[in-house]
Design a protein around this motif. Structure first.
Motif, PDB file in Angstrom:
ATOM      1  N   UNK A   7      -9.578   2.208   0.601  1.00  0.00           N
ATOM      2  CA  UNK A   7      -9.179   2.453   1.884  1.00  0.00           C
ATOM      3  C   UNK A   7      -8.496   1.202   2.871  1.00  0.00           C
ATOM      4  N   UNK A   8      -9.314   0.028   2.573  1.00  0.00           N
ATOM      5  CA  UNK A   8      -9.098  -1.260   3.206  1.00  0.00           C
ATOM      6  C   UNK A   8      -7.721  -1.790   2.448  1.00  0.00           C
ATOM      7  N   UNK A   9      -7.773  -1.751   0.995  1.00  0.00           N
ATOM      8  CA  UNK A   9      -6.913  -2.517   0.086  1.00  0.00           C
ATOM      9  C   UNK A   9      -5.545  -1.875   0.491  1.00  0.00           C
ATOM     10  N   UNK A  10      -5.480  -0.526   0.398  1.00  0.00           N
ATOM     11  CA  UNK A  10      -4.118   0.316   0.402  1.00  0.00           C
ATOM     12  C   UNK A  10      -3.857   0.196   2.032  1.00  0.00           C
ATOM     13  N   UNK A  11      -4.621   0.175   2.936  1.00  0.00           N
ATOM     14  CA  UNK A  11      -4.507   0.006   4.429  1.00  0.00           C
ATOM     15  C   UNK A  11      -3.731  -1.230   4.692  1.00  0.00           C
ATOM     16  N   UNK A  52       0.066  -2.048   6.457  1.00  0.00           N
ATOM     17  CA  UNK A  52      -0.018  -2.381   7.989  1.00  0.00           C
ATOM     18  C   UNK A  52      -0.844  -1.291   8.730  1.00  0.00           C
ATOM     19  N   UNK A  53      -1.768  -0.579   7.995  1.00  0.00           N
ATOM     20  CA  UNK A  53      -2.859   0.411   8.520  1.00  0.00           C
ATOM     21  C   UNK A  53      -3.871  -0.606   9.061  1.00  0.00           C
ATOM     22  N   UNK A  54      -4.413  -1.464   8.291  1.00  0.00           N
ATOM     23  CA  UNK A  54      -5.575  -2.216   8.581  1.00  0.00           C
ATOM     24  C   UNK A  54      -5.301  -3.742   8.375  1.00  0.00           C
ATOM     25  N   UNK A  55      -5.924  -4.699   8.735  1.00  0.00           N
ATOM     26  CA  UNK A  55      -5.769  -6.080   8.614  1.00  0.00           C
ATOM     27  C   UNK A  55      -6.104  -6.542   7.231  1.00  0.00           C
ATOM     28  N   UNK A  56      -5.192  -7.736   6.987  1.00  0.00           N
ATOM     29  CA  UNK A  56      -5.381  -8.213   5.555  1.00  0.00           C
ATOM     30  C   UNK A  56      -6.851  -8.884   5.335  1.00  0.00           C
ATOM     31  N   UNK A  57      -7.663  -8.695   4.242  1.00  0.00           N
ATOM     32  CA  UNK A  57      -8.848  -9.026   4.224  1.00  0.00           C
ATOM     33  C   UNK A  57      -9.233  -9.676   2.621  1.00  0.00           C
ATOM     34  N   UNK A  58      -8.334  -9.441   1.683  1.00  0.00           N
ATOM     35  CA  UNK A  58      -8.565  -9.676   0.604  1.00  0.00           C
ATOM     36  C   UNK A  58      -9.405  -9.094  -0.142  1.00  0.00           C
ATOM     37  N   UNK A  91       6.458  -8.797   2.923  1.00  0.00           N
ATOM     38  CA  UNK A  91       6.770  -8.609   1.638  1.00  0.00           C
ATOM     39  C   UNK A  91       6.210  -7.382   0.996  1.00  0.00           C
ATOM     40  N   UNK A  92       5.027  -7.162   1.232  1.00  0.00           N
ATOM     41  CA  UNK A  92       4.144  -6.024   0.946  1.00  0.00           C
ATOM     42  C   UNK A  92       4.924  -4.748   1.443  1.00  0.00           C
ATOM     43  N   UNK A  93       5.336  -4.597   2.598  1.00  0.00           N
ATOM     44  CA  UNK A  93       5.898  -3.595   3.401  1.00  0.00           C
ATOM     45  C   UNK A  93       7.404  -3.413   2.863  1.00  0.00           C
ATOM     46  N   UNK A  94       8.126  -4.414   2.509  1.00  0.00           N
ATOM     47  CA  UNK A  94       9.428  -4.252   2.011  1.00  0.00           C
ATOM     48  C   UNK A  94       9.404  -3.633   0.269  1.00  0.00           C
ATOM     49  N   UNK A  95       8.340  -4.295  -0.313  1.00  0.00           N
ATOM     50  CA  UNK A  95       8.192  -3.694  -1.761  1.00  0.00           C
ATOM     51  C   UNK A  95       8.169  -2.130  -1.679  1.00  0.00           C
ATOM     52  N   UNK A  96       6.864  -1.686  -1.023  1.00  0.00           N
ATOM     53  CA  UNK A  96       6.506  -0.461  -0.862  1.00  0.00           C
ATOM     54  C   UNK A  96       7.661   0.614  -0.433  1.00  0.00           C
ATOM     55  N   UNK A  97       8.435  -0.071   0.698  1.00  0.00           N
ATOM     56  CA  UNK A  97       9.412   0.779   1.506  1.00  0.00           C
ATOM     57  C   UNK A  97      10.475   1.059   0.389  1.00  0.00           C
ATOM     58  N   UNK A 105      -4.888  -8.611  -5.056  1.00  0.00           N
ATOM     59  CA  UNK A 105      -4.949  -7.923  -3.738  1.00  0.00           C
ATOM     60  C   UNK A 105      -3.871  -7.016  -3.367  1.00  0.00           C
ATOM     61  N   UNK A 106      -2.610  -7.254  -4.153  1.00  0.00           N
ATOM     62  CA  UNK A 106      -1.195  -6.651  -3.440  1.00  0.00           C
ATOM     63  C   UNK A 106      -0.682  -5.800  -4.549  1.00  0.00           C
ATOM     64  N   UNK A 107      -1.657  -5.472  -5.495  1.00  0.00           N
ATOM     65  CA  UNK A 107      -1.269  -4.649  -6.596  1.00  0.00           C
ATOM     66  C   UNK A 107      -0.490  -3.125  -6.419  1.00  0.00           C
ATOM     67  N   UNK A 108      -0.987  -2.697  -5.159  1.00  0.00           N
ATOM     68  CA  UNK A 108      -0.404  -1.539  -4.785  1.00  0.00           C
ATOM     69  C   UNK A 108       1.039  -1.667  -4.069  1.00  0.00           C
ATOM     70  N   UNK A 109       1.515  -2.817  -4.016  1.00  0.00           N
ATOM     71  CA  UNK A 109       2.824  -2.994  -3.440  1.00  0.00           C
ATOM     72  C   UNK A 109       3.595  -2.855  -4.853  1.00  0.00           C
TER      73      UNK A 109
END
Length: 396
Positions: free
Chosen positions: A339-343, A347-353, A254-260, A282-286
């Motif tokens: 870096x971790x949150x945006x990543x 899908x650049x980095x695993x989801x860690x919260x 859903x994050x990838x779909x939103x940003x894309x 956590x997903x406010x960048x989306x």
């Protein structure tokens, strides 16, 4: 001319304040839009305004004390942080004092909301480690391989206790932040590259080996190290989220779909169409990517670059080693969070919260960042130089 007012204006970090005010505006806009998705009943905008008011109060209090006082408080604050971490793990949730949420027991339940002690421990750890490094380098002014190994041992002992308590919760995201802080402090401490290169290279090999074993040797990791199936699922859903679309891969998809779908210029303020869970934290960048597009998301990233640049510039102006190490640790902490949150949202980095600093909704993260930023204000405001130098770093 009022000399006191003039000195205050010269010593106070106005550029940093302006940057934080911009973050304040971005945060309110993003949260106001995020909560229109229908998944929330609470209006988080007034609460975030309150969080920023608390943020400003903490910064003012922390800025009041000078670096010499923080040298004296470094270890007591570190010990206080350890007590908080022990308490949050030891006190059962049934007492209603601690909270068990999303598979972790990481929060205290307080009248003003949930408080996560790990957010405060990050800054306490920076203070203690900075003091440790400054005292070590003061004692061993002529560096040798032996003295560098001694320093690494001291830093390792300072790290292992809070890291162990955090992993008991468990909180992988905060644990990674501690590693990032430690790595930065080891580098700026002046440890020889003859040690750093093999050390960091070995860490990279171990990390890569664990990832490979997580993909191809799951049974070995479960039996030998006690890894749980849900931990493997996070890795699999990161690498191939669409095979886990109904479970662990849902948030990432859903994050990838939103940003894309935001494309270049975005859909406009409050014009979102993609449902993203936890999009105010956590997903406010989306939300930013979908509504403001590539241009808006890039502007936010540039704002973080501007913040890191300003903090780095301030760090280079400071002459006291303790202040330099503290600021370096804070820069590493904020940089890794960003870096971790945006990543993780792309899908650049695993989801860690891990929340997005200064933008995500959250009292604990805001207060933890306030402690860190307050120290930067303090280092700049109480800046001292010695013979043959100016009293104002801006004049250098």
């Amino acid at each position: 001319m009022d000399t006191n007012n003039y000195n205050f204006n010269k010593r106070f970090d106005w550029p940093l304040t302006i940057i934080l005010f911009i973050f304040f505006g971005v945060s309110l806009l993003a949260i106001a839009s995020a909560q229109t998705s229908g998944q929330y009943v609470t209006n988080f905008v007034p609460r975030q305004i309150l969080n920023y008011a608390i943020f400003a109060f903490i910064v003012a209090v922390v800025m009041y004390f000078d670096p010499d006082q923080y040298k004296k408080l470094a270890w007591p604050l570190y010990g206080f942080g350890l007590l908080l971490l022990i308490a949050v793990v030891a006190i059962p949730p049934s007492t209603n004092i601690t909270i068990y949420r999303n598979g972790a027991q990481s929060w205290f339940n307080t009248p003003i909301g949930s408080i996560q002690p790990a957010e405060f421990m990050k800054t306490f750890f920076i203070l203690a480690t900075a003091y440790l490094i400054s005292k070590h380098n003061e004692r061993y002014q002529i560096k040798t391989i032996k003295s560098d190994f001694m320093l690494l041992g001291k830093i390792g002992l300072t790290l292992i206790v809070p890291l162990f308590l955090i992993m008991l919760q468990p909180d992988l995201g905060s644990g990674l932040v501690f590693f990032a802080i430690t790595a930065a402090l080891v580098i700026v401490a002046g440890v020889t590259w003859k040690i750093i290169v093999p050390l960091f290279g070995g860490a990279a090999v171990i990390g890569g080996s664990l990832l490979w074993m997580a993909l191809y040797m799951q049974d070995f990791l479960e039996k030998t190290f006690g890894f749980q199936p849900y931990q493997f699922a996070r890795i699999y859903s990161w690498i191939d989220p669409y095979s886990y679309a109904s479970s662990d891969g849902y948030h990432l998809i859903t994050s990838l779909n939103a940003i894309g779908s935001g494309e270049i210029f975005g859909k406009g303020f409050m014009a979102r169409e993609v449902y993203v869970a936890e999009n105010h934290t956590d997903f406010i960048f989306a939300v930013i990517g979908e509504e403001w597009g590539f241009v808006g998301a890039s502007a936010v990233i540039c704002l973080y670059f501007l913040l890191i640049y300003h903090l780095t510039k301030t760090t280079l102006l400071l002459k006291d080693p303790f202040c330099t190490y503290v600021c370096a640790g804070i820069i590493a902490m904020i940089t890794f969070h960003v870096f971790e949150n945006i990543g993780m949202t792309i899908q650049l980095l695993p989801i860690t919260g891990i929340p997005l600093p200064f933008i995500s909704y959250g009292g604990s993260s805001m207060m933890g960042n306030a402690l860190a930023i307050g120290l930067v204000y303090s280092m700049k405001f109480h800046y001292r130089t010695y013979m043959f130098t100016t009293n104002d770093p801006d004049d250098e």
